[in-house]
Scaffold this motif. Sequence first.
Motif, PDB file in Angstrom:
ATOM      1  N   ASP A 207       0.864  -1.177   0.000  1.00  0.00           N
ATOM      2  CA  ASP A 207       0.000   0.000   0.000  1.00  0.00           C
ATOM      3  C   ASP A 207       0.903   1.231   0.000  1.00  0.00           C
ATOM      4  O   ASP A 207       1.465   1.617   1.020  1.00  0.00           O
ATOM      5  N   THR A 209       0.119   4.301  -0.420  1.00  0.00           N
ATOM      6  CA  THR A 209      -0.580   5.554  -0.132  1.00  0.00           C
ATOM      7  C   THR A 209       0.199   6.516   0.771  1.00  0.00           C
ATOM      8  O   THR A 209       0.278   7.715   0.461  1.00  0.00           O
ATOM      9  N   GLU A 213       1.094  10.038  -0.960  1.00  0.00           N
ATOM     10  CA  GLU A 213       0.507  11.246  -0.369  1.00  0.00           C
ATOM     11  C   GLU A 213       1.587  12.279  -0.082  1.00  0.00           C
ATOM     12  O   GLU A 213       1.403  13.474  -0.350  1.00  0.00           O
TER      13      GLU A 213
END
Length: 464
Positions: A207, A209, A213
């Motif tokens: 993941d 993210t 981000e």
Amino acid sequence: MRNFTIIALSALLLWACGKTEPEKPVVPPVDPAPKAVTLNVTFYGAPAEGGTIDVTVKSPFVPQVDKPDWVSVSSGNLVNYTVTLKLTVAPNTAYEPRNATLTFKATGATSATFSLSQAAAQKPEPEPTEISKTPITEGATQKAKDLYTFLYNQYGKKTLSSVVADVNWNHKVADQVYAWTGKYPAMNCYDFIHIYVPKNNWIDYTDLTPVTEWAEAGGIVSLMWHFNVPLNASTKPDTDGSGVTCTPSKTTFRASHVFTEGSWENKWFYEQMDKVADVILALQQKGIAAIWRPFHEAAGNATAKQQADWTKAWFWWGYDGADTYKKLWVTMFDYFASKGIKNLIWVWTTQNYNGDSSMYNQDKDWYPGTKYVDIVARDLYGQDKAANAQEFSEIQNTYPGKMVTLGECGKDGDTVFAKIPEAWTAGAKWSWFMPWYGSNLPDASWWSNAMSGACVLTRNDVKY
């Protein structure tokens, strides 16, 4: 065989033959006066553990040798004598190039040939004195080039703020700094420390993210790896993070066995490298370049001038010595290249003097080499501005062709770390500074001072 450099100058012994009769074979006379022949050998570098090199003398020589006390001579037959050049330097002791001139006394021969058991090599090329304007990775992605250029352009002018994410692959520490100061650090570092854990609800490195981000918000991505290994060949890591370690005294895993195909160390090493490589390639596909700092603090205490039980490397990757360590580094570098990874800026962490040149030698033996390192880092905790300036100066002078950075820093127990603007003014022109998390993380007032410094760049200042 130790990996040091040798120049062997050829030696030749010729003397005239006596009068011969044409119908008989030519037989050289026995000359009662010994003839001298010399072999000159130069050792370069600072081997971690000493070593031996065999030199074979092919001719009926009597090895009555004039030699330094660190050279020993073994016996041989009348055809081949083996002369062993033995380095007796203490482990991890740096030294200047050492020369040995061996003079052999011959009892009769027509010629002599010297051969080395290791191919002769040239003197190492000196380190570059100017910092490269491009990263070392051949065919680096444009993002990697741009990131390196940004660091290069800021070097000596500004220092970048940075933090280490905690082990859960996030940017919580960066968020905390923002809450204290109203500014985000320029860089966030993610650790692959638990990449070995079977996929579960605790942590999932697939993941991306938390990383994407951060990058999309304009921050620089940094990656490091506390490369954990099983306690022994039969240990199976658990999903709670147990069953592995980085500490060599707690595991039978040995770095030197990594290069033995079929060994459990070899299998684990490549399995874990594949996991990390997959994540880095996924980031590359998303257009993200990253600072990469693997195998950090390799020398540990091994460079202590007075050797004792505690003067060891504290991570397994340094425990088997400098040559094995450098082979690990190059193996990873080449393996990542073979996987198509081209988005990394490679950072090597020196121990330098461990903060005390009276007790420790430098760890130059552990340096992988200029073509495998973009930036040289140093980890310091609880050091004042003067110590920062001294360390920076010594490292920059030792590796003048590389940018120098503060790979880790922070409190050491109750001892606070130097204020960054004051360290900068004192001469510590680190490329970036990266406080550790948890109990080592400086407090709000320290961060407020740092993030308001004129020499410090925050995430809003990152432009590449």
